[in-house]
Design a protein around this motif. Sequence first.
Motif, short mmCIF file in Angstrom:
data_model
loop_
_atom_site.label_atom_id
_atom_site.label_comp_id
_atom_site.label_asym_id
_atom_site.label_seq_id
_atom_site.Cartn_x
_atom_site.Cartn_y
_atom_site.Cartn_z
N ALA A 1 -9.28 1.96 18.88
CA ALA A 1 -9.01 3.15 19.68
C ALA A 1 -8.29 4.24 18.90
CB ALA A 1 -8.16 2.76 20.89
N GLY A 2 -8.46 5.47 19.38
CA GLY A 2 -7.65 6.57 18.87
C GLY A 2 -8.08 7.08 17.51
N GLY A 3 -9.36 7.00 17.20
CA GLY A 3 -9.80 7.49 15.89
C GLY A 3 -9.90 6.34 14.94
N LYS A 4 -10.75 5.38 15.29
CA LYS A 4 -10.77 4.14 14.52
C LYS A 4 -11.33 4.31 13.12
CE LYS A 4 -14.63 2.50 17.34
NZ LYS A 4 -15.07 1.39 18.16
N GLN A 5 -11.96 5.48 12.86
CA GLN A 5 -12.43 5.70 11.48
C GLN A 5 -11.26 5.69 10.49
OE1 GLN A 5 -12.34 7.95 13.90
NE2 GLN A 5 -11.90 10.01 13.15
N TYR A 6 -10.04 5.91 11.03
CA TYR A 6 -8.88 5.92 10.15
C TYR A 6 -8.31 4.53 9.88
CZ TYR A 6 -8.77 10.90 11.24
OH TYR A 6 -9.10 12.20 11.38
N ALA A 7 -8.71 3.54 10.70
CA ALA A 7 -8.01 2.25 10.65
C ALA A 7 -8.13 1.57 9.28
CB ALA A 7 -8.53 1.33 11.74
N TYR A 8 -9.34 1.56 8.73
CA TYR A 8 -9.52 0.89 7.44
C TYR A 8 -8.70 1.59 6.36
CZ TYR A 8 -13.16 -1.46 10.01
OH TYR A 8 -13.83 -2.21 10.96
N ALA A 9 -8.69 2.92 6.43
CA ALA A 9 -7.92 3.69 5.45
C ALA A 9 -6.42 3.42 5.61
CB ALA A 9 -8.23 5.17 5.60
N LEU A 10 -5.96 3.29 6.86
CA LEU A 10 -4.54 3.02 7.09
C LEU A 10 -4.15 1.64 6.56
CD1 LEU A 10 -4.08 4.48 10.70
CD2 LEU A 10 -3.12 5.40 8.57
N GLU A 11 -5.08 0.71 6.67
CA GLU A 11 -4.83 -0.63 6.13
C GLU A 11 -4.56 -0.54 4.62
OE1 GLU A 11 -5.61 -3.42 8.54
OE2 GLU A 11 -4.08 -4.18 7.21
N VAL A 12 -5.41 0.20 3.94
CA VAL A 12 -5.26 0.37 2.48
C VAL A 12 -3.97 1.16 2.19
CG1 VAL A 12 -6.28 1.36 0.39
CG2 VAL A 12 -7.75 0.24 2.11
N LEU A 13 -3.78 2.21 2.97
CA LEU A 13 -2.59 3.04 2.78
C LEU A 13 -1.30 2.24 2.89
CD1 LEU A 13 -1.16 5.80 2.54
CD2 LEU A 13 -1.44 6.07 5.00
N SER A 14 -1.25 1.34 3.87
CA SER A 14 0.01 0.60 4.07
C SER A 14 0.35 -0.20 2.81
CB SER A 14 -0.09 -0.32 5.29
OG SER A 14 -0.97 -1.39 5.06
N LEU A 15 -0.68 -0.63 2.11
CA LEU A 15 -0.44 -1.42 0.90
C LEU A 15 0.03 -0.55 -0.27
CD1 LEU A 15 -0.99 -4.39 1.36
CD2 LEU A 15 -2.84 -4.24 -0.30
N VAL A 16 -0.66 0.56 -0.51
CA VAL A 16 -0.25 1.39 -1.66
C VAL A 16 1.09 2.07 -1.39
CG1 VAL A 16 -2.49 1.82 -2.72
CG2 VAL A 16 -1.72 3.31 -0.87
N LEU A 17 1.33 2.37 -0.14
CA LEU A 17 2.59 3.03 0.19
C LEU A 17 3.75 2.04 0.19
CD1 LEU A 17 4.03 5.62 1.23
CD2 LEU A 17 3.53 4.83 3.55
N GLY A 18 3.53 0.86 0.76
CA GLY A 18 4.69 -0.02 0.90
C GLY A 18 4.38 -1.49 1.05
N GLY A 19 3.35 -1.97 0.38
CA GLY A 19 2.95 -3.36 0.57
C GLY A 19 3.56 -4.37 -0.37
N GLY A 20 4.30 -3.95 -1.36
CA GLY A 20 4.86 -4.94 -2.28
C GLY A 20 5.67 -4.26 -3.36
N ASN A 21 5.98 -5.01 -4.40
CA ASN A 21 6.87 -4.48 -5.43
C ASN A 21 6.27 -3.37 -6.29
OD1 ASN A 21 8.47 -6.47 -4.43
ND2 ASN A 21 8.93 -7.43 -6.40
N THR A 22 4.94 -3.20 -6.22
CA THR A 22 4.35 -2.12 -7.01
C THR A 22 4.10 -0.88 -6.15
OG1 THR A 22 2.10 -2.82 -6.54
CG2 THR A 22 3.15 -3.78 -8.49
N SER A 23 4.40 -0.96 -4.85
CA SER A 23 4.07 0.14 -3.95
C SER A 23 5.00 1.33 -4.18
CB SER A 23 4.17 -0.34 -2.50
OG SER A 23 5.51 -0.58 -2.17
N GLU A 24 4.55 2.50 -3.69
CA GLU A 24 5.31 3.74 -3.86
C GLU A 24 6.76 3.61 -3.38
OE1 GLU A 24 3.36 5.72 -6.05
OE2 GLU A 24 4.76 7.15 -5.16
N LEU A 25 6.92 3.18 -2.14
CA LEU A 25 8.28 3.19 -1.56
C LEU A 25 9.20 2.23 -2.28
CD1 LEU A 25 7.54 3.46 2.29
CD2 LEU A 25 8.30 5.27 0.74
N TYR A 26 8.70 1.04 -2.57
CA TYR A 26 9.53 0.06 -3.26
C TYR A 26 9.88 0.58 -4.65
CZ TYR A 26 11.28 -4.47 -4.91
OH TYR A 26 12.07 -5.47 -5.40
N ARG A 27 8.85 1.07 -5.34
CA ARG A 27 9.07 1.53 -6.71
C ARG A 27 10.10 2.66 -6.76
NH1 ARG A 27 6.99 5.46 -9.73
NH2 ARG A 27 5.54 6.12 -8.11
N ARG A 28 9.95 3.64 -5.88
CA ARG A 28 10.85 4.80 -5.94
C ARG A 28 12.26 4.44 -5.45
NH1 ARG A 28 11.46 8.28 -8.80
NH2 ARG A 28 12.19 9.84 -7.30
#
Lengths: 451, 442
Positions: free
Chosen positions: A286-313
């Motif tokens: 729901a709510g614009g599901k075309q974004y869901a797969y991209a959000l899944e990937v985004l959550s990882l690059v943004l903050g999914g582990g020790n190499t992610s943006e938020l953790y790194r910065r």
Amino acid sequence: MVLTLRSIRAVMGTFFLFFIIFFANNTIGAVFSPKSFKLDNGLQVVVIENDRAPIVLQMLWYRVGAADEKPGESGLAHFVEHLLFKGTKTTKPGEFSRRIARIGGRDNAFTSYDFTAYFQQVASHELETIMRLEADRMQNLVLSDDVVLPERDVVLEERRSRTDNSPAAQLREQVRRALYLNHPYGRPVIGWKSEIENLTTEKALAFYRKHYAPNNAMLIIAGAVKLDQVRALAEKYYGSIPYRPVSPRVRPKEPPHYAHRRVELRNARVNLPAISRTYLSPSYSAGGKQYAYALEVLSLVLGGGNTSELYRRLVVERGIASTAGAWYGGDGLDYGEFGIYASPKAGIDIDQLEQALFEEFGAAIKRGFKKEDIERAKRLIIAQAVYARDGLRAGPNAFGRAFTQGQTISDVEAWPERIASVTPEQVNQAAHTVFEIKNSVTSVLLPGDGK
Amino acid sequence: MIVRVCLLLAVLGIKLSVFTAAQAADIKKVISSKGIEAWFVQDSSVPLIAMNFVFRGVGSVTDPEGREGLAKMSAALLDEGAGELQAAEFQKKLEEIAARLSFSAGRDNYSGRLSTLVSERDQAFNLLKLSLNRPRFDERPVERIRDQFYASLIRNVEVPQRVLGRKWSETVFAGHAYSRPSDGTKASIASITKADLNTFVSTRFTRDRLIVGVVGDISEAELGRRLDQVFGGLPKIGRTFNVPDVVPTGAGKTIVVKMSIPQSAILLGHAGIKREDPDWYAALLVSRIFGGGGLSSRLYEEIREKRGLAYSVYSYLNPMQKSALVVGSVATKNARAGESLSLIKAEWDQLSKKGVSAEELRDAKTYTNGSFPLRLGSSRGIAELLVGMQLSNLGENYIKERPSLINAVTLDDANRVARRVYDVNKLTTVVVGDPEGVVSTP
């Protein structure tokens, strides 16, 4: 989404949240190659043949959860889940689990906003036993106050363990209340204490009769079994249960959100503060599901582990946080959630960390994400599909969630491909579209006097 | 249940071993050309390889005095840079091949686990080799992990179950290495140096105490080569650590740790029975009847089902290398904490005095035998079992033999062991919360 289980659960707090969000979503990608059919009474049956070990798992998923409760009856779906172990016309209270234990089985159940699910795992030659028992309690539940009232106390103890004993859990409950202005996702799955105390045998039976029908459920059998064998047993035990009309799931929708909300909890027991922000977001359904797969990937690059943006910065480079990350909960039938969080290093002021978290988050979104980081995240997610095939649980979990949360078997099977097709442009566009501050709640956990 | 194990790990920081029996998995012993042995189950149903390994006896219990937390801190740092790869590069490599690598320091043992896609095994084994043989312990990751340890020390002060576990260990193992905090203290974490970390690894990661279990799609010949690749460079013999045996102390003591929370968390227990004791299987069945096994047991029935006093109530045997415990656990609202505790104690007493019934014993046997195959559903589960069997010094035929060991337990055995093991007068009780009807003994 929060799940609550009937048995002992020490997994609470953020760990639990992550378990659900990452583990559950990431395993959907597996190619389980299921076989499926439907009984005349509307019961959907899915079979995952896997003869690796002589064991079998039965899961029965109902399309009913905490978001289907009436106002004032919060906790009822979860309470009914507990009460399904209390006996039928032919099975005494507690006998269900005792019989499963006697054959060396494991059984349990769990409830979330969109589903209630029951499962047993046994040696495969005992499949008939568990199918007979599970089918029996789809229509023959018997309840009386002498078993219902002590179980209500059990649920109140469960609430104390999960929520009332933990300031962080109390804050999460308040955040949900603030995030949803109108939709029942804002209520706790386990229920408010005062409303749990008012649940009764009559309310439980009414809820059961309204929602527990074969045409409102999916039966999943995985393990060392054959399709024909499952079909015969399903016909024999579930096939005689009559179809009953079930009302469509119409839930109150969210109105437009105009104001960013901020929730602070102060408690003398808090020693390490924490900051987070949760955005109402699209889900896979729901709510614009075309974004869901991209959000899944985004959550990882943004903050999914020790190499992610938020953790790194925040943790590695600026050295002000002890932890930082992001998560996406895209399962919901009606809405999804996307969150970012951080906790300070000892001695770092929470205000300073808050400023830094939103600064880095904003900068990362503005900058956009690099192709190589996105490719790495995608590979990681897609590999989960292989890991998910190691063991019996992931397939039934994925199909049960899909069935109760607005997706199909083929959505599950196509999940890795769809993740693979996500482009950096889609990730960046999802980030720009979803993160509007008015759709979010910022929450802060603080030491101090809560009065 | 799995989740119960998590709870125990959290409370006691002690790894439970694997004891149940099963249908046979075809276990082979693979010995590499350098003499490294692994127990191996070949399985090509999923394109994965799972490797579990343990360095026996060198968990947190070997943390030097004043360096408490060293074992755990090293475990957190092994994937933070190794060989020529700095922390971020190392982690990116792991992510690129989607390998899962983790290390953990239990109280007794130090363990690691690698899962990899078959197609990426070359890199995965190489990264594991680097992490064990050439960890970098660079200043920046060391400081970052140190900060995370400080943060969790601060946070744990507010978590009832953590406070409970800490107080419990301090009480029953007073004066012994088991009583020391495996998460460290502010001072001990602060004092840990790069040299400490290097010494830890070089004296403890040695082949004489290595146990390996592997499951997956790999040939025996290749596994032999991989064993040499990963472990062949480790020293043959390590330092010996003389951790003495310990008999739990604090019999008859009750300690209340005041915390203003609505629900009291309680642990109670006393000396238990060691894994190698001839009465082990009888004790296992009695423990199952009393407080084990998911949604049915005496404690579950009396405390939860009949009276609604708790969501979580159970007991278990906890055999360690240098001691053994039998422990019960419950969480009940403060107003009824005393009542819960009295009921559990009455059950404890009744068990030792009156034993179990023939029917209970029969059901416990069918449960214990029947539940074993459930462990064999995943590579990860089987690899864990392979290591657990070796840790308990069991032969590779154990899986086949176990049902007869279970079935051989007679009602007399069970009741003799119930009398021998359970003694209500020896209980040590620790409560965290604001309980009514429970006071500390002087």
